[in-house]
Motif scaffolding. Structure first.
Motif, PDB file in Angstrom:
ATOM      1  N   LEU A 140       0.803  -1.219   0.000  1.00  0.00           N
ATOM      2  CA  LEU A 140       0.000   0.000   0.000  1.00  0.00           C
ATOM      3  C   LEU A 140       0.843   1.280   0.000  1.00  0.00           C
ATOM      4  O   LEU A 140       0.582   2.197  -0.792  1.00  0.00           O
ATOM      5  N   PRO A 141       1.882   1.397   0.839  1.00  0.00           N
ATOM      6  CA  PRO A 141       2.675   2.643   0.830  1.00  0.00           C
ATOM      7  C   PRO A 141       3.447   2.860  -0.471  1.00  0.00           C
ATOM      8  O   PRO A 141       3.892   3.985  -0.747  1.00  0.00           O
ATOM      9  N   LEU A 142       3.612   1.796  -1.268  1.00  0.00           N
ATOM     10  CA  LEU A 142       4.412   1.894  -2.487  1.00  0.00           C
ATOM     11  C   LEU A 142       3.582   2.209  -3.715  1.00  0.00           C
ATOM     12  O   LEU A 142       4.120   2.675  -4.728  1.00  0.00           O
ATOM     13  N   LEU A 143       2.294   1.942  -3.664  1.00  0.00           N
ATOM     14  CA  LEU A 143       1.436   2.179  -4.819  1.00  0.00           C
ATOM     15  C   LEU A 143       1.200   3.671  -5.004  1.00  0.00           C
ATOM     16  O   LEU A 143       0.991   4.407  -4.035  1.00  0.00           O
ATOM     17  N   PRO A 144       1.217   4.148  -6.269  1.00  0.00           N
ATOM     18  CA  PRO A 144       0.973   5.575  -6.515  1.00  0.00           C
ATOM     19  C   PRO A 144      -0.478   5.948  -6.189  1.00  0.00           C
ATOM     20  O   PRO A 144      -1.390   5.148  -6.377  1.00  0.00           O
ATOM     21  N   GLN A 145      -0.666   7.155  -5.705  1.00  0.00           N
ATOM     22  CA  GLN A 145      -2.011   7.618  -5.373  1.00  0.00           C
ATOM     23  C   GLN A 145      -2.853   7.814  -6.632  1.00  0.00           C
ATOM     24  O   GLN A 145      -4.080   7.717  -6.578  1.00  0.00           O
ATOM     25  N   ARG A 146      -2.203   8.090  -7.735  1.00  0.00           N
ATOM     26  CA  ARG A 146      -2.869   8.145  -9.028  1.00  0.00           C
ATOM     27  C   ARG A 146      -2.242   7.093  -9.938  1.00  0.00           C
ATOM     28  O   ARG A 146      -1.069   6.775  -9.806  1.00  0.00           O
ATOM     29  N   ARG A 201      -7.020  -0.977  -7.125  1.00  0.00           N
ATOM     30  CA  ARG A 201      -8.473  -0.799  -7.039  1.00  0.00           C
ATOM     31  C   ARG A 201      -9.029  -1.499  -5.809  1.00  0.00           C
ATOM     32  O   ARG A 201      -9.860  -0.939  -5.076  1.00  0.00           O
ATOM     33  N   GLU A 202      -8.545  -2.714  -5.549  1.00  0.00           N
ATOM     34  CA  GLU A 202      -9.011  -3.493  -4.409  1.00  0.00           C
ATOM     35  C   GLU A 202      -8.713  -2.780  -3.086  1.00  0.00           C
ATOM     36  O   GLU A 202      -9.502  -2.846  -2.133  1.00  0.00           O
ATOM     37  N   LEU A 203      -7.580  -2.092  -3.023  1.00  0.00           N
ATOM     38  CA  LEU A 203      -7.174  -1.401  -1.795  1.00  0.00           C
ATOM     39  C   LEU A 203      -7.734   0.016  -1.713  1.00  0.00           C
ATOM     40  O   LEU A 203      -7.404   0.762  -0.786  1.00  0.00           O
ATOM     41  N   GLY A 204      -8.572   0.393  -2.680  1.00  0.00           N
ATOM     42  CA  GLY A 204      -9.272   1.664  -2.610  1.00  0.00           C
ATOM     43  C   GLY A 204      -8.497   2.867  -3.088  1.00  0.00           C
ATOM     44  O   GLY A 204      -8.921   4.007  -2.856  1.00  0.00           O
ATOM     45  N   LEU A 205      -7.381   2.671  -3.779  1.00  0.00           N
ATOM     46  CA  LEU A 205      -6.582   3.802  -4.255  1.00  0.00           C
ATOM     47  C   LEU A 205      -7.126   4.386  -5.551  1.00  0.00           C
ATOM     48  O   LEU A 205      -6.940   5.578  -5.826  1.00  0.00           O
ATOM     49  N   ILE A 206      -7.741   3.564  -6.371  1.00  0.00           N
ATOM     50  CA  ILE A 206      -8.303   4.037  -7.633  1.00  0.00           C
ATOM     51  C   ILE A 206      -9.720   3.490  -7.774  1.00  0.00           C
ATOM     52  O   ILE A 206     -10.091   2.496  -7.141  1.00  0.00           O
ATOM     53  N   SER A 207     -10.494   4.121  -8.628  1.00  0.00           N
ATOM     54  CA  SER A 207     -11.881   3.705  -8.856  1.00  0.00           C
ATOM     55  C   SER A 207     -11.944   2.608  -9.910  1.00  0.00           C
ATOM     56  O   SER A 207     -10.957   2.328 -10.611  1.00  0.00           O
ATOM     57  N   ASP A 208     -13.121   2.018 -10.052  1.00  0.00           N
ATOM     58  CA  ASP A 208     -13.323   1.008 -11.094  1.00  0.00           C
ATOM     59  C   ASP A 208     -13.092   1.616 -12.471  1.00  0.00           C
ATOM     60  O   ASP A 208     -12.492   0.972 -13.348  1.00  0.00           O
ATOM     61  N   ALA A 209     -13.573   2.848 -12.669  1.00  0.00           N
ATOM     62  CA  ALA A 209     -13.416   3.492 -13.974  1.00  0.00           C
ATOM     63  C   ALA A 209     -11.943   3.743 -14.290  1.00  0.00           C
ATOM     64  O   ALA A 209     -11.484   3.530 -15.423  1.00  0.00           O
ATOM     65  N   THR A 210     -11.179   4.169 -13.295  1.00  0.00           N
ATOM     66  CA  THR A 210      -9.744   4.390 -13.496  1.00  0.00           C
ATOM     67  C   THR A 210      -9.029   3.081 -13.796  1.00  0.00           C
ATOM     68  O   THR A 210      -8.135   3.028 -14.658  1.00  0.00           O
ATOM     69  N   ALA A 211      -9.413   2.030 -13.097  1.00  0.00           N
ATOM     70  CA  ALA A 211      -8.813   0.716 -13.352  1.00  0.00           C
ATOM     71  C   ALA A 211      -9.094   0.270 -14.781  1.00  0.00           C
ATOM     72  O   ALA A 211      -8.201  -0.245 -15.474  1.00  0.00           O
ATOM     73  N   SER A 212     -10.322   0.478 -15.263  1.00  0.00           N
ATOM     74  CA  SER A 212     -10.673   0.096 -16.634  1.00  0.00           C
ATOM     75  C   SER A 212      -9.826   0.849 -17.650  1.00  0.00           C
ATOM     76  O   SER A 212      -9.339   0.273 -18.627  1.00  0.00           O
ATOM     77  N   ARG A 213      -9.647   2.154 -17.412  1.00  0.00           N
ATOM     78  CA  ARG A 213      -8.789   2.935 -18.320  1.00  0.00           C
ATOM     79  C   ARG A 213      -7.352   2.435 -18.263  1.00  0.00           C
ATOM     80  O   ARG A 213      -6.642   2.393 -19.286  1.00  0.00           O
ATOM     81  N   GLY A 214      -6.926   2.050 -17.065  1.00  0.00           N
ATOM     82  CA  GLY A 214      -5.577   1.519 -16.924  1.00  0.00           C
ATOM     83  C   GLY A 214      -5.379   0.237 -17.716  1.00  0.00           C
ATOM     84  O   GLY A 214      -4.336   0.053 -18.366  1.00  0.00           O
ATOM     85  N   TYR A 215      -6.366  -0.633 -17.687  1.00  0.00           N
ATOM     86  CA  TYR A 215      -6.268  -1.886 -18.447  1.00  0.00           C
ATOM     87  C   TYR A 215      -6.198  -1.591 -19.948  1.00  0.00           C
ATOM     88  O   TYR A 215      -5.443  -2.258 -20.683  1.00  0.00           O
ATOM     89  N   GLN A 216      -6.971  -0.607 -20.412  1.00  0.00           N
ATOM     90  CA  GLN A 216      -6.945  -0.247 -21.830  1.00  0.00           C
ATOM     91  C   GLN A 216      -5.567   0.283 -22.232  1.00  0.00           C
ATOM     92  O   GLN A 216      -5.023  -0.106 -23.275  1.00  0.00           O
ATOM     93  N   ARG A 217      -5.008   1.155 -21.419  1.00  0.00           N
ATOM     94  CA  ARG A 217      -3.674   1.691 -21.711  1.00  0.00           C
ATOM     95  C   ARG A 217      -2.627   0.589 -21.663  1.00  0.00           C
ATOM     96  O   ARG A 217      -1.660   0.575 -22.440  1.00  0.00           O
ATOM     97  N   LEU A 218      -2.821  -0.354 -20.761  1.00  0.00           N
ATOM     98  CA  LEU A 218      -1.868  -1.455 -20.615  1.00  0.00           C
ATOM     99  C   LEU A 218      -1.858  -2.334 -21.860  1.00  0.00           C
ATOM    100  O   LEU A 218      -0.791  -2.803 -22.287  1.00  0.00           O
TER     101      LEU A 218
END
Length: 388
Positions: A269-275, A300-317
Motif C-alpha cells: 500500500l505505501p508503495l502504490l501511486p495515489q494516481r 483498485r481493491e485497496l481503494g486507491l483508484i476507482s473502477d473506472a480508473t482501473a478500466s482505463r488503466g487496463y486499456q492503456r496497458l
C-alpha cells in the motif's frame, strides 16, 4: 491407494506373454491408459474391433479383454504391454480431489486426462521417494503435513496468506523463487512439456494427494508473472480447501490468497501511486514479481483508484503490451520459478543408488520416453553425420 509389489517382478514386456497379462489384468490401468491417450471408449473399440460396451466392461472389470487383443490395446494406447498388469502402487484421483482453474470451461474428458497425468506424477514421485528422502511436507492446513500435521490455518484467505508467510519465514517483502520455495516445503510442482496434451488442456490444477501436487500448465503468453500468480493460486487451494467443489467461491478465495501472499497489503500500500502511473507499476512489477495488470487490480481493491480508473488503466496497458517493462517475460529466464524436485531426486537416486531411466521405466511399466518426459529430461537427439 494401492502399494503392493508388482505381480510379476523382474519381467519386461518382451518376456511377458499376453496370457500372463490377461491373468494379472487391472481394469483401472486400461481406464488410465485410455484417458492419457485422450480417447473415448468408442474410439478404442473401433481400433481393436470390439463394441464400446465391451470396452466399458473391460474397464469396470466385468470382463477381461481376450489375450490376443491385449497387445493391440497396448499399441493403440501407446503403453507397454506390462502397463495393464495390476499390483503396482497407484493413487486413483477423481474431480473431487483436484482443483482446476477455469473448471467450467474444461470439458470432462480433458479433466479426466489431466487427472490421469497427475496419477502418473504421483506414481513417479512414489517410486523416487522409495530411494530418496524428499523435503518434508511443511504446509499448515494440509492433513498429510509432516512438519505441521493437520495444524489448522485460518479460513480467511488473506489471514491464511499472512500466516503462511510467517511460518515460512518470508517476512513482508517480495517472495523470490516461489516455485522453488514450494518444492523446498514439500510440494511437488510440475510443468508439463508443451507437447503433452494430457495436461495442457487445462489451466493448471492442484491435488491434495498423500503429498501435495501443483501442475502449472505452460500458458500461451509464456509469462513468468502469470506463472507465479498461478503457482500462488494453487498454493492457496492446497492450504485452504480440503475438498474441491469447483465453485467460483473457492476460485475467488485462491485468487485472494495469491494476491495477499505475493503482495501483502501492508507492505504494498505505501508503495502504490495515489494516481494511476503505469511507469511506477512497471517498476513494482520487477520488484514484486507480479504483473502490472495484477497491480492495477490490487490498487483498485485497496481503494486507491476507482473502477473506472482501473478500466482505463487496463486499456492503456493493452496498448503497451509488447513494450519493455510491460511485455511478458519467459519463465525459462527465471530458474527459481521452474520445477526441479523430481529431476533432482532422480539425479540423486542415479548417483547414490545406480538408478537408470530404463530401470525406473520397467518398475513403472512405462516407456522410457514417458519417464524422461515427466522428469523434464529432453530426449537425446541423434548426432548428425556431416560429409565433407
Amino acid at each position: 491407494m494401492r502399494t503392493d509389489q508388482p505381480l510379476l517382478p523382474g519381467l519386461d514386456e518382451t518376456e511377458l506373454p499376453p496370457r500372463a497379462v490377461y491373468d494379472g489384468f487391472d481394469p483401472a490401468r486400461l481406464t488410465q491408459a485410455r484417458r492419457l491417450a485422450g480417447m473415448t471408449k468408442k474410439e478404442v473399440a473401433e481400433r481393436i474391433g470390439v463394441t464400446p460396451a465391451a470396452v466399458g466392461q473391460h474397464e469396470t472389470g466385468v470382463a477381461k479383454p481376450r489375450p490376443e487383443l491385449i497387445p493391440l490395446l497396448a499399441e493403440v494406447l501407446g503403453v507397454p504391454l506390462t502397463f495393464f498388469v495390476g499390483g503396482r502402487p497407484s493413487n486413483r484421483l477423481d474431480a473431487s480431489m483436484a482443483h482446476f482453474r477455469s473448471l467450467r470451461s474444461t470439458p470432462k474428458a480433458q479433466r479426466e486426462r489431466a487427472l490421469a497425468y497427475a496419477e502418473q506424477v504421483w506414481e513417479l514421485t512414489y517410486a523416487l521417494e522409495k530411494r530418496v528422502q524428499l523435503p518434508l511436507v511443511d504446509l499448515p492446513g494440509f492433513a498429510g503435513g509432516e512438519v505441521h500435521p493437520g495444524e489448522a490455518i485460518s479460513a480467511d484467505p488473506r489471514i491464511a496468506a499472512r500466516e503462511l508467510r510467517q511460518l515460512w519465514g518470508l517476512g513482508r517483502g517480495p517472495v523470490t523463487h516461489l516455485v522453488r520455495r514450494m518444492e523446498t516445503h514439500g510440494v511437488i510442482v510440475v510443468t508439463p512439456d508443451k507437447a503433452d496434451e494430457a495436461a495442457n488442456m487445462v489451466d493448471a490444477f492442484s491435488s491434495r494427494t498423500a503429498r501435495p501436487l501443483a501442475v502449472l500448465t505452460p500458458n500461451r503468453a509464456d509469462d513468468v508473472f502469470r506463472h507465479r500468480f498461478t503457482a500462488a493460486h494453487e498454493l492457496g487451494h492446497l492450504v485452504l480447501h480440503s475438498d474441491a467443489t469447483g465453485d467460483s467461491q473457492q476460485e475467488r478465495e485462491a485468487d485472494t490468497f495469491a494476491a495477499e501472499f505475493l503482495t501483502p497489503a501492508e507492505s504494498l500500500l505505501p508503495l502504490l501511486p495515489q494516481r494511476l502511473d503505469l511507469a511506477v507499476l512497471a517498476e513494482l512489477r520487477r520488484t514484486w514479481g507480479v504483473s502490472v495488470h495484477s497491480l492495477i487490480y490490487r490498487a483498485r481493491e485497496l481503494g486507491l483508484i476507482s473502477d473506472a480508473t482501473a478500466s482505463r488503466g487496463y486499456q492503456r496497458l493493452r496498448a503497451l503490451g509488447q513494450q519493455p517493462g510491460f511485455a511478458p517475460e519467459p519463465v525459462s529466464d527465471y530458474p527459481g520459478e521452474q520445477p526441479v524436485i523430481l529431476a533432482k531426486a532422480f539425479e540423486l537416486a542415479q548417483r547414490e543408488k545406480g538408478m537408470t531411466v530404463d530401470q525406473l521405466a520397467q518398475e513403472l511399466s512405462w516407456h522410457p520416453s514417458r519417464v524422461r518426459e515427466l522428469l523434464g529430461m529432453a530426449e537425446q537427439a541423434r548426432p548428425v553425420l556431416r560429409l565433407v
